[in-house]
Design a protein around this motif. Structure first.
Motif, PDB file in Angstrom:
ATOM      1  N   ALA A 118      -6.038  -2.632  11.797  1.00  0.00           N
ATOM      2  CA  ALA A 118      -5.566  -1.469  11.051  1.00  0.00           C
ATOM      3  C   ALA A 118      -4.229  -1.769  10.380  1.00  0.00           C
ATOM      4  O   ALA A 118      -3.395  -2.499  10.923  1.00  0.00           O
ATOM      5  CB  ALA A 118      -5.424  -0.263  11.966  1.00  0.00           C
ATOM      6  N   SER A 119      -4.049  -1.198   9.211  1.00  0.00           N
ATOM      7  CA  SER A 119      -2.787  -1.316   8.497  1.00  0.00           C
ATOM      8  C   SER A 119      -1.795  -0.278   9.018  1.00  0.00           C
ATOM      9  O   SER A 119      -2.176   0.832   9.382  1.00  0.00           O
ATOM     10  CB  SER A 119      -3.016  -1.114   6.999  1.00  0.00           C
ATOM     11  N   MET A 120      -0.519  -0.642   9.032  1.00  0.00           N
ATOM     12  CA  MET A 120       0.555   0.289   9.401  1.00  0.00           C
ATOM     13  C   MET A 120       1.205   0.763   8.111  1.00  0.00           C
ATOM     14  O   MET A 120       1.722  -0.042   7.335  1.00  0.00           O
ATOM     15  CB  MET A 120       1.566  -0.414  10.309  1.00  0.00           C
ATOM     16  N   ASN A 121       1.155   2.074   7.864  1.00  0.00           N
ATOM     17  CA  ASN A 121       1.487   2.601   6.542  1.00  0.00           C
ATOM     18  C   ASN A 121       2.526   3.715   6.571  1.00  0.00           C
ATOM     19  O   ASN A 121       2.649   4.430   7.566  1.00  0.00           O
ATOM     20  CB  ASN A 121       0.220   3.171   5.883  1.00  0.00           C
ATOM     21  N   GLU A 122       3.201   3.849   5.434  1.00  0.00           N
ATOM     22  CA  GLU A 122       3.972   5.045   5.117  1.00  0.00           C
ATOM     23  C   GLU A 122       3.209   5.767   4.004  1.00  0.00           C
ATOM     24  O   GLU A 122       2.848   5.146   3.004  1.00  0.00           O
ATOM     25  CB  GLU A 122       5.383   4.687   4.672  1.00  0.00           C
TER      26      GLU A 122
ATOM     27  N   ALA B  92       9.703  -0.639   3.745  1.00  0.00           N
ATOM     28  CA  ALA B  92       8.559   0.111   4.278  1.00  0.00           C
ATOM     29  C   ALA B  92       7.987  -0.596   5.494  1.00  0.00           C
ATOM     30  O   ALA B  92       7.984  -1.826   5.574  1.00  0.00           O
ATOM     31  CB  ALA B  92       7.487   0.261   3.210  1.00  0.00           C
ATOM     32  N   ARG B  93       7.468   0.176   6.439  1.00  0.00           N
ATOM     33  CA  ARG B  93       6.834  -0.373   7.636  1.00  0.00           C
ATOM     34  C   ARG B  93       5.377   0.079   7.688  1.00  0.00           C
ATOM     35  O   ARG B  93       5.079   1.139   8.208  1.00  0.00           O
ATOM     36  CB  ARG B  93       7.577   0.100   8.890  1.00  0.00           C
ATOM     37  N   PHE B  94       4.401  -0.725   7.172  1.00  0.00           N
ATOM     38  CA  PHE B  94       4.638  -1.972   6.446  1.00  0.00           C
ATOM     39  C   PHE B  94       4.042  -1.866   5.037  1.00  0.00           C
ATOM     40  O   PHE B  94       4.388  -2.601   4.157  1.00  0.00           O
ATOM     41  CB  PHE B  94       3.996  -3.151   7.193  1.00  0.00           C
ATOM     42  N   ARG B  95       3.097  -0.964   4.857  1.00  0.00           N
ATOM     43  CA  ARG B  95       2.505  -0.735   3.547  1.00  0.00           C
ATOM     44  C   ARG B  95       2.787   0.705   3.115  1.00  0.00           C
ATOM     45  O   ARG B  95       3.011   1.579   3.960  1.00  0.00           O
ATOM     46  CB  ARG B  95       0.984  -0.952   3.563  1.00  0.00           C
ATOM     47  N   VAL B  96       2.771   0.959   1.816  1.00  0.00           N
ATOM     48  CA  VAL B  96       2.922   2.296   1.265  1.00  0.00           C
ATOM     49  C   VAL B  96       1.594   2.724   0.653  1.00  0.00           C
ATOM     50  O   VAL B  96       0.959   1.953  -0.069  1.00  0.00           O
ATOM     51  CB  VAL B  96       4.031   2.335   0.208  1.00  0.00           C
TER      52      VAL B  96
ATOM     53  N   GLY C 143       5.333  -8.810   7.886  1.00  0.00           N
ATOM     54  CA  GLY C 143       5.561  -7.716   6.950  1.00  0.00           C
ATOM     55  C   GLY C 143       4.253  -7.117   6.502  1.00  0.00           C
ATOM     56  O   GLY C 143       3.302  -7.016   7.268  1.00  0.00           O
ATOM     57  N   GLY C 144       4.185  -6.747   5.219  1.00  0.00           N
ATOM     58  CA  GLY C 144       3.004  -6.094   4.702  1.00  0.00           C
ATOM     59  C   GLY C 144       1.746  -6.922   4.809  1.00  0.00           C
ATOM     60  O   GLY C 144       0.663  -6.402   5.090  1.00  0.00           O
ATOM     61  N   LEU C 145       1.855  -8.230   4.575  1.00  0.00           N
ATOM     62  CA  LEU C 145       0.729  -9.140   4.774  1.00  0.00           C
ATOM     63  C   LEU C 145       0.664  -9.635   6.211  1.00  0.00           C
ATOM     64  O   LEU C 145      -0.404  -9.670   6.831  1.00  0.00           O
ATOM     65  CB  LEU C 145       0.849 -10.338   3.827  1.00  0.00           C
ATOM     66  N   GLY C 146       1.806 -10.014   6.746  1.00  0.00           N
ATOM     67  CA  GLY C 146       1.841 -10.671   8.046  1.00  0.00           C
ATOM     68  C   GLY C 146       1.370  -9.816   9.204  1.00  0.00           C
ATOM     69  O   GLY C 146       0.733 -10.317  10.134  1.00  0.00           O
ATOM     70  N   HIS C 147       1.666  -8.505   9.178  1.00  0.00           N
ATOM     71  CA  HIS C 147       1.234  -7.677  10.312  1.00  0.00           C
ATOM     72  C   HIS C 147      -0.288  -7.556  10.356  1.00  0.00           C
ATOM     73  O   HIS C 147      -0.864  -7.358  11.427  1.00  0.00           O
ATOM     74  CB  HIS C 147       1.912  -6.302  10.261  1.00  0.00           C
ATOM     75  N   LEU C 148      -0.929  -7.723   9.207  1.00  0.00           N
ATOM     76  CA  LEU C 148      -2.387  -7.789   9.187  1.00  0.00           C
ATOM     77  C   LEU C 148      -2.871  -9.189   9.549  1.00  0.00           C
ATOM     78  O   LEU C 148      -3.865  -9.354  10.268  1.00  0.00           O
ATOM     79  CB  LEU C 148      -2.915  -7.398   7.807  1.00  0.00           C
ATOM     80  N   GLY C 149      -2.150 -10.208   9.074  1.00  0.00           N
ATOM     81  CA  GLY C 149      -2.528 -11.572   9.380  1.00  0.00           C
ATOM     82  C   GLY C 149      -2.546 -11.865  10.866  1.00  0.00           C
ATOM     83  O   GLY C 149      -3.447 -12.547  11.369  1.00  0.00           O
TER      84      GLY C 149
ATOM     85  N   ALA D  79      -3.995  -6.452   0.634  1.00  0.00           N
ATOM     86  CA  ALA D  79      -3.299  -7.176   1.698  1.00  0.00           C
ATOM     87  C   ALA D  79      -4.282  -7.645   2.762  1.00  0.00           C
ATOM     88  O   ALA D  79      -4.170  -8.754   3.302  1.00  0.00           O
ATOM     89  CB  ALA D  79      -2.231  -6.274   2.322  1.00  0.00           C
ATOM     90  N   GLY D  80      -5.257  -6.800   3.060  1.00  0.00           N
ATOM     91  CA  GLY D  80      -6.237  -7.145   4.090  1.00  0.00           C
ATOM     92  C   GLY D  80      -7.129  -8.289   3.686  1.00  0.00           C
ATOM     93  O   GLY D  80      -7.255  -9.287   4.405  1.00  0.00           O
ATOM     94  N   VAL D  81      -7.764  -8.180   2.528  1.00  0.00           N
ATOM     95  CA  VAL D  81      -8.691  -9.230   2.117  1.00  0.00           C
ATOM     96  C   VAL D  81      -7.949 -10.538   1.862  1.00  0.00           C
ATOM     97  O   VAL D  81      -8.489 -11.626   2.113  1.00  0.00           O
ATOM     98  CB  VAL D  81      -9.504  -8.799   0.874  1.00  0.00           C
ATOM     99  N   THR D  82      -6.714 -10.477   1.397  1.00  0.00           N
ATOM    100  CA  THR D  82      -5.951 -11.698   1.149  1.00  0.00           C
ATOM    101  C   THR D  82      -5.734 -12.479   2.440  1.00  0.00           C
ATOM    102  O   THR D  82      -5.962 -13.701   2.491  1.00  0.00           O
ATOM    103  CB  THR D  82      -4.599 -11.369   0.498  1.00  0.00           C
ATOM    104  N   THR D  83      -5.302 -11.800   3.502  1.00  0.00           N
ATOM    105  CA  THR D  83      -5.049 -12.496   4.770  1.00  0.00           C
ATOM    106  C   THR D  83      -6.356 -12.888   5.457  1.00  0.00           C
ATOM    107  O   THR D  83      -6.505 -14.013   5.946  1.00  0.00           O
ATOM    108  CB  THR D  83      -4.197 -11.626   5.697  1.00  0.00           C
TER     109      THR D  83
END
Length: 322
Positions: free
Chosen positions: A290-294, A313-317, A160-166, A135-139
């Protein structure tokens, strides 16, 4: 989860003791058998951070004890015409995907081609940052190749999972960052992540709102809704670009007239090779992205997968393994 003996690295490959692995929607391709030619049994997982445990013959650049990450791009031939042009994502001979072409990170150990490894900064914790490997490298990679410059208006569609990093990457790169999502409730988080403006697409026309702000040089579309992507096209500035990194389930409908009159473009972006992942990790460490993970333990992998597939999930698992 498939039980396996500890694998031995072949020539040119490296064995990694996995510390953490993100659970990504792309893993469903493996679980559901959606890609032709998959050989089973197969262990999914391509958002991996761990430690080199052993190296095969011919591996010079990696040593036992080094921290490494492994993303979606698992390798390429290096000699076909596309590889010789640096277009590794389009390798014509031996394009490999981690967790698809070979076993991935839903395991205590995995082996991968040495070309697939990225160095992980010492100050990036594995569990918290494993999603940066996909998700990180993609954004990050899409944004830095979008043509936008610091100060330009860049919108991120979807938080979401991509957007919160974007949003974080866009803000840290110096773009005037606008977040677009459904619902007023997402505005506080979007602004905390670095957005200077927020557009609630349920209440307002996102294209019209972007135009009021001067038009977006780039919109990074992280959602999987084709209609939502189409709805922002009118908000692009002249020569603006819609960068598609989310995969909608239905075709994207585009009116060619605005494209012609505004010299607009719609472009897709592949995640990136190992050096792109390494750049992503280094940028994140320097700038506090930083990623927000469960987080789930490995023995709850089925629960973790279901949680990811639920979209709640908020936002990555992430699986905690090591």
């Amino acid at each position: 989860m498939v039980e396996r003996d500890i694998p031995e690295p072949q020539a040119g490959w490296v064995r990694v003791k996995v510390e953490a692995c993100g659970v990504c929607h792309s893993d469903s391709v493996v679980k559901e058998g959606l890609f032709p030619g998959i050989q089973y049994p197969r262990v999914p997982g391509h958002e991996v951070i761990g430690v080199v445990d052993a190296v095969g013959s011919g591996v010079e650049q990696w040593k036992a004890g080094q921290r490494v990450g492994i993303g979606w791009h698992g390798g390429n031939c290096g000699y076909c015409d596309n590889c010789r042009r640096g277009e590794f994502f389009a390798c014509q001979v031996n394009l490999l995907a981690t967790g698809l072409s070979f076993d991935g990170g839903y395991a205590e150990y995995m082996v991968a081609p040495s070309i697939a490894l990225a160095s992980v900064p010492d100050d990036l914790a594995a569990v918290e940052n494993a999603p940066l490997m996909c998700a990180g490298v993609t954004t990050f990679n899409a944004l830095r190749n979008s043509g936008a410059r610091p100060g330009d208006l860049v919108a991120v569609l979807g938080i979401g999972g991509l957007g919160h990093l974007g949003v974080q990457f866009a803000a840290k790169m110096g773009f005037k960052t606008v977040a677009i999502a459904r619902g007023k409730d997402k505005e506080p988080l979007a602004k905390k992540l670095g957005a200077v403006d927020y557009i609630d697409s349920q209440q307002k026309d996102p294209a019209a709102e972007l135009k009021k702000l001067g038009g977006a040089k780039v919109v990074i579309a992280t959602v999987t809704n084709a209609e939502a992507m189409t709805a922002v096209l009118g908000g692009l500035a002249p020569n603006g670009v819609l960068m598609v990194i989310g995969a909608p389930l239905s075709p994207l409908s585009v009116d060619p007239v605005p494209l012609l009159l505004g010299q607009l473009s719609v472009r897709g972006w592949y995640s990136g090779a190992s050096i792109d992942s390494q750049d992503t990790l280094e940028f994140s460490a320097l700038n506090g992205v930083a990623s927000m993970n469960e987080i789930f333990p490995l023995d709850r992998v089925n629960e973790a997968y279901d949680r990811m597939m639920s979209g709640k999930a908020r936002f990555r698992v992430v699986l905690r393994i090591g």
